[in-house]
Write a protein that holds these residues in place. Structure first.
Motif: not given
Length: 75
Positions: A36, A40, A44
């Motif tokens: 990622p 991201e 997350w």
């Protein structure tokens, strides 16, 4: 007449061939992994943190509520 193919066992490769195949499959799967981006990863992680906080609030509320209900019922 009995079929001989059903009674014969499937021939398994030796242990070193199986280990080699296992390692090859691991490498093939690791090539599919997508790392990622930093953005991201941050979002997350934030989502997981908020979810854990919500679950903590839910469990705390249930603990306090059931504790008070128990004291009211048996106290």
């Amino acid at each position: 007449m009995a079929k001989t193919s059903n009674s014969e066992k499937a021939v398994k490769p030796n242990v070193f061939m199986r280990i080699g195949l296992f390692i090859k499959q691991i490498i093939d799967e690791l090539r599919k992994v997508v790392t990622p981006t930093a953005k991201e990863l941050f979002f997350w992680s934030l989502a997981v943190f908020i979810f854990v906080l919500l679950l903590m609030a839910l469990v705390t509320g249930m603990d306090l509520g059931l504790g008070k209900a128990t004291l009211w019922l048996f106290g």
